[in-house]
Design an enzyme around this catalytic site. Sequence first.
Site, PDB file in Angstrom:
ATOM      1  N   HIS A 102       4.089  -5.021  10.368  1.00 43.07           N
ATOM      2  CA  HIS A 102       4.752  -4.471  11.592  1.00 43.07           C
ATOM      3  C   HIS A 102       4.820  -5.566  12.723  1.00 43.07           C
ATOM      4  CE1 HIS A 102       4.595  -0.267  10.245  1.00 43.07           C
ATOM      5  NE2 HIS A 102       3.578  -0.560   9.732  1.00 43.07           N
TER       6      HIS A 102
ATOM      7  N   HIS B 255      -7.700  -0.275   5.322  1.00 38.68           N
ATOM      8  CA  HIS B 255      -6.533   0.462   5.891  1.00 38.68           C
ATOM      9  C   HIS B 255      -5.996   1.440   4.709  1.00 38.68           C
ATOM     10  CE1 HIS B 255      -3.017   1.173   8.359  1.00 38.68           C
ATOM     11  NE2 HIS B 255      -2.205   1.166   7.213  1.00 38.68           N
TER      12      HIS B 255
ATOM     13  N   ASP C 150       5.875   4.380   5.026  1.00 35.74           N
ATOM     14  CA  ASP C 150       6.694   3.270   5.767  1.00 35.74           C
ATOM     15  C   ASP C 150       6.771   2.035   4.852  1.00 35.74           C
ATOM     16  OD1 ASP C 150       4.138   3.136   6.480  1.00 35.74           O
ATOM     17  OD2 ASP C 150       4.528   2.292   8.298  1.00 35.74           O
ATOM     18  N   HIS C 151       5.817   1.898   4.081  1.00 37.31           N
ATOM     19  CA  HIS C 151       6.079   0.736   2.972  1.00 37.31           C
ATOM     20  C   HIS C 151       6.418   1.110   1.721  1.00 37.31           C
ATOM     21  CE1 HIS C 151       3.687  -1.817   6.117  1.00 37.31           C
ATOM     22  NE2 HIS C 151       3.335  -0.657   6.438  1.00 37.31           N
TER      23      HIS C 151
ATOM     24  N   ASP D 103      -0.509  -3.656   5.948  1.00 35.52           N
ATOM     25  CA  ASP D 103      -1.105  -3.329   7.229  1.00 35.52           C
ATOM     26  C   ASP D 103      -2.548  -3.873   7.567  1.00 35.52           C
ATOM     27  OD1 ASP D 103       1.099  -2.158   7.972  1.00 35.52           O
ATOM     28  OD2 ASP D 103       0.788  -0.032   7.927  1.00 35.52           O
TER      29      ASP D 103
ATOM     30  N   HIS E 155       0.732  -1.208   0.040  1.00 30.50           N
ATOM     31  CA  HIS E 155       0.017   0.054  -0.014  1.00 30.50           C
ATOM     32  C   HIS E 155       0.734   1.343  -0.144  1.00 30.50           C
ATOM     33  CE1 HIS E 155       0.829  -0.738   4.137  1.00 30.50           C
ATOM     34  NE2 HIS E 155       0.263   0.444   4.469  1.00 30.50           N
TER      35      HIS E 155
ATOM     36  N   HIS F  85       1.408   3.868   1.821  1.00 32.42           N
ATOM     37  CA  HIS F  85       2.009   4.607   3.016  1.00 32.42           C
ATOM     38  C   HIS F  85       3.456   4.458   3.182  1.00 32.42           C
ATOM     39  CE1 HIS F  85      -1.914   4.368   5.912  1.00 32.42           C
ATOM     40  NE2 HIS F  85      -2.123   5.216   5.008  1.00 32.42           N
TER      41      HIS F  85
END
Length: 291
Positions: free
Chosen positions: A208, A145, A93-94, A170, A89, A91
Site C-alpha cells: 500500500h 499481520h 485486497d491482495h 502488508d 497473504h 486478505h
Amino acid sequence: MTVLSIAFRSRISFSSSRAPSIGIRAFSSTVKAFKMRVVPVLVSADNYAYLLIDEPSRKAAVVDVLDVEKVQAVAVKEGVSIVAGITTHHHQDHSGGNKPLVSTYPSIPVYGGFDVPAKTDLVEDGGEFTVGDNIHVRCLATPCHTKDSICFYVTDTSNKSQSGGVFTGDTLFVGGCGRFFEGTAEQMHASLSKLATLPDDTVVYNGHEYTAGNVAFAKSIEPDNPAIDRLFKFAQENKVTTGLSTIGDEKEWNVFMRLDKDAIKQVTGATEPGAVMNSLRELKNNFRGAR
C-alpha cells in the site's frame, strides 16, 4: 490506474544526504540494462499489484492481483505473458483477484501461503521457484499481520550485480509495518528482523501507499533522526514511493525496525523488543490517519 516501470539498480539508497529522485530507478535507458523488472500497478486508491518481469523470456508473474483486467492491460502494454500468480497473504485486497486469474489463465501456478484462496502451489518458509528463465524467488514466512503472510525475495540469476527485490505485502511498508491482526508484537519483530537480514540494497515493494502517514508518525517518535527528515522530503516529492526504498533505508528511517534505539525505548517506556514493538504499534494505531 497508475503504472510506474522500475528497473532494479546495482546499489541505490536514499540514506545519503542527497534528496531522492523518482528518476533514479526508472524508465527507458535503465530498463534495457537489466533482465529483471518490476511494474507497480495501483489497482485501488492505495493498493498495489505488481508485474514481475523476466525481460529475455517476456514472461511475468503478477503479485497480489486484485483487479485482473487492470493488470492484464498493463501486461499487454508491456508486451509480456502472465505465467504465474504470487500472493503475499489472504486478505481480499491482495488475493481477491486469484479466482478470476486462474479462470482466465487455467494453466498457470498461483503461489501463496496456507490460507490464500485459489492457490495451486502452497509455499512455506524457504521455498523456492522461478519466473521465466532468470528470476529466482525465495519465500520468507513473516507471520503477524496474517498467519499466512509470505514475503518473496527475488533475484536475477544471470546478473549478480543487479539488486534483488522483496515483495512485502502488508508486513513491511516504507517507513512502517502492518497491523497485528493475526499475530503478536514478538512475531512482527521476528518478521521484520528476518527481512533486515536481506542485503541492504534489496528494493522494497510493499502492498500500500502509506508513506506520508508513516513518516508523520515516525517524526513524532524519533524527531532528531535525520534519515526521517529525508524520508519526509522523499514522500513530499514522490506520490508513488514503492520501489524507491531499500532494506538499508528502512533500517535507518523505519521506527519499527529500530527498536533498540534509545529514543524509541524512551517514547514507548519499554526496553524488551516485543514490548517496544507492542507499544509502538499501539501508538501508531491511535495516531491521526493511522494505518
